[in-house]
Design an enzyme around this catalytic site. Sequence first.
Site, PDB file in Angstrom:
ATOM      1  N   THR A   1       4.994   9.825   3.134  1.00 39.48           N
ATOM      2  CA  THR A   1       3.742   9.068   2.989  1.00 39.48           C
ATOM      3  C   THR A   1       3.302   8.365   4.263  1.00 39.48           C
ATOM      4  O   THR A   1       4.111   8.066   5.147  1.00 39.48           O
ATOM      5  CB  THR A   1       3.895   8.002   1.874  1.00 39.48           C
ATOM      6  OG1 THR A   1       2.619   7.462   1.561  1.00 39.48           O
ATOM      7  CG2 THR A   1       4.831   6.870   2.283  1.00 39.48           C
TER       8      THR A   1
ATOM      9  N   THR B   1       0.224  10.045  -1.024  1.00 38.78           N
ATOM     10  CA  THR B   1       1.594  10.286  -0.633  1.00 38.78           C
ATOM     11  C   THR B   1       1.753  11.732  -1.028  1.00 38.78           C
ATOM     12  O   THR B   1       0.866  12.290  -1.673  1.00 38.78           O
ATOM     13  CB  THR B   1       2.539   9.361  -1.444  1.00 38.78           C
ATOM     14  OG1 THR B   1       2.343   8.028  -1.012  1.00 38.78           O
ATOM     15  CG2 THR B   1       4.010   9.695  -1.293  1.00 38.78           C
TER      16      THR B   1
ATOM     17  N   ASP C   1       3.311  -2.476   1.933  1.00 40.13           N
ATOM     18  CA  ASP C   1       4.317  -2.373   0.860  1.00 40.13           C
ATOM     19  C   ASP C   1       5.266  -3.573   0.844  1.00 40.13           C
ATOM     20  O   ASP C   1       6.030  -3.751  -0.094  1.00 40.13           O
ATOM     21  CB  ASP C   1       5.130  -1.073   0.990  1.00 40.13           C
ATOM     22  CG  ASP C   1       4.447   0.097   0.302  1.00 40.13           C
ATOM     23  OD1 ASP C   1       3.466  -0.134  -0.434  1.00 40.13           O
ATOM     24  OD2 ASP C   1       4.889   1.246   0.485  1.00 40.13           O
TER      25      ASP C   1
ATOM     26  N   SER D   1       9.777   0.523  -1.450  1.00 33.70           N
ATOM     27  CA  SER D   1       8.982   1.695  -1.829  1.00 33.70           C
ATOM     28  C   SER D   1       9.148   1.989  -3.316  1.00 33.70           C
ATOM     29  O   SER D   1      10.102   1.542  -3.951  1.00 33.70           O
ATOM     30  CB  SER D   1       9.472   2.902  -1.022  1.00 33.70           C
ATOM     31  OG  SER D   1       8.836   4.082  -1.460  1.00 33.70           O
ATOM     32  N   SER D   2       8.215   2.757  -3.843  1.00 35.42           N
ATOM     33  CA  SER D   2       8.351   3.298  -5.198  1.00 35.42           C
ATOM     34  C   SER D   2       8.656   4.792  -5.173  1.00 35.42           C
ATOM     35  O   SER D   2       8.780   5.409  -6.240  1.00 35.42           O
ATOM     36  CB  SER D   2       7.055   3.083  -5.985  1.00 35.42           C
ATOM     37  OG  SER D   2       6.754   1.718  -6.071  1.00 35.42           O
TER      38      SER D   2
HETATM   39  O1  DON Z   1       6.326   3.822  -0.685  1.00 32.59           O
HETATM   40  C1  DON Z   1       5.535   3.558  -1.563  1.00 32.59           C
HETATM   41  O2  DON Z   1       5.854   3.223  -2.692  1.00 32.59           O
HETATM   42  C2  DON Z   1       4.040   3.686  -1.282  1.00 32.59           C
HETATM   43  N1  DON Z   1       3.788   3.487   0.121  1.00 32.59           N
HETATM   44  C3  DON Z   1       3.590   5.011  -1.748  1.00 32.59           C
HETATM   45  C4  DON Z   1       2.113   5.192  -1.581  1.00 32.59           C
HETATM   46  C5  DON Z   1       1.602   6.232  -2.456  1.00 32.59           C
HETATM   47  O3  DON Z   1       2.282   6.810  -3.227  1.00 32.59           O
HETATM   48  C6  DON Z   1       0.178   6.486  -2.323  1.00 32.59           C
HETATM   49  N2  DON Z   1      -0.127   7.638  -3.090  1.00 32.59           N
HETATM   50  N3  DON Z   1      -0.519   8.176  -3.869  1.00 32.59           N
END
Ligand code: DON
Length: 585
Positions: free
Chosen positions: A414, A396, A438, A467-468
Amino acid sequence: MPLMCGALEIVGEPMTSIESDMRRQRPAAALALFAVVVCTALPSYGSQEASGREGAVASRSPLATQVGIGVLRQGGNAIDAAVAMGFALAVTHPSAGNIGGGGFMVIRLADGELVANDHREKAPLEARRDMFQDDNGAIVEGLSTASHLAVGVPGTVDGLLNVLRRHGTLTRQQIIAPALALARDGFPLPADLAAQFERLRGRFEPYPASLAKFTRDDGSPLAAGDVFRQPDLAATLARIAEHGRGGFYEGTTADLIVTEMARGGGLISHRDLAEYRSVWRDPVRGTYRGHEIVSMPPPSSGGALLIQMLNMLEPYDLASLGRGSPPTVHLMVEAERRAYADRAEYLGDADFYDVPLARLMDKDYARSRFADFDPDAASRSADIGAGTWPTESPETTHVSVMDAHGNAVAYTTTLNLGYGSKIVVTGAGFLLNNEMDDFSSKPGVPNSFGLVGGEANAIEPGKRMLSSMTPTLVLKGGEPVLVTGSPGGSTIITTVLQVVTNVIDHGMDVGTAVATPRFHHQWLPNQVRYEPGAVSADTRTSLEKIGHVGFRETPGIGDANSVMRVGDEITARSDPRNAGAAAAY
Ligand code: DON
């Protein structure tokens, strides 16, 4: 990187009257020099930290950073810069930068208004709650990450254009021009990208358009230094520059996406694309030791959890307990354990599920939730099966921007996992996300980040997956002092927590706050994951004595490109864990 100057050009299209009405703060005259601008931003190119009084940007991609500072230098505001960087990242940082994914942007406008743009992907209208399960209810491995079914309806293009239209000062054509030029004319491939392309070759192989994009014309591997051109992506960007959202959600690009879906049994239809709209939301707001915390609301869990954890920590004097000491790590891990347990139960898309947001962020709730905290003993995570950590390089990316007018932008975007679904839309040149992972594919079954969930985050047609991502602003006396955020899946929220506490509790400058090693706990699995140096051997021994388990050293938690203002000086810092860049002037 002198080639950049040759690769960029003036896009001298006049602003429409609407766009011109939307302009704020800066004269149009400066904009004609836009191309020259990006070249003249070169002095700061490639540094990890940079300070100035007019504006500062930090991102994972030196080229995107260069685009952002160029926009600021020529009179664009922080919003223009962030949007231009968003498009540029889709070209220069393909593992996470995107037009086929989604993101969140939290903005503080110069007049003090706080807004958040949600351009998270949505489940297609044909999506079903059990779509990743077989007839016996077992999860089909890989379906939610590496298939056409893994793709959520992309939100980035609508979001970036919506933000630009409402709060930017430049035209769409001007903002997209640097990304378009980089895609069309190419740029020397950095070594890290060449290595990623090579490593993922097997994953691209099922998709001819993906293989073609990430290899030479003769199919051999692209090498560091090769000029990396993306003509199909350039054509897509040109359609967006010309037609706005219609250049993506309708017409040729939409046809190409729907045809790509048909190729692999994906669900996204013309109707899904035509109906997709990014949403303006009120950011979540909390306080922490005299600072205001402004972050992303659902469908992110990030802002709510960050505020909840800060509320739990506020009664304790972390400054005198000391960063990295056993009592401080114990406190933070216990706050994280409780917050992530709440995430699994309560967080999801608030448009579909009644998320008890106010309660989760309430200081009294934090006190009661933390009432069973025992300074002398670790608590135990619930006894359902342990989750797993991601086996695939996650990606991301986060951009931070501040300008001298008081505009501040935290932008996290992301494709979910690195290079998303690995599927490039044939003929359109961009990667599609695998954000459907997710969602909670089945109650209690962990996703790629070991996160579990239930009803709140179950798949429903048109729903946004939880999401995080935690793009965050910290204000003091109403003025922005820190812009931060990070990639890292589940570790995003704890990364942001540590950057914020490093600054507020431990008085660190932005460079130290970002560079300091991090640790992470997420309730399940019951593990303390930590970077070398984050938890000393003595601290670990002390924590194990009081019952903490599952210590696991791991490199590289987060990539928190951040910007901080002290007095009139604005300092941008790219996270030293990766080859990003900061620039300021
Ligand atoms: O939205 C989210 O929480 C995840 N799809 C984020 C993915 C992510 O951070 C991958 N990276 N390092």
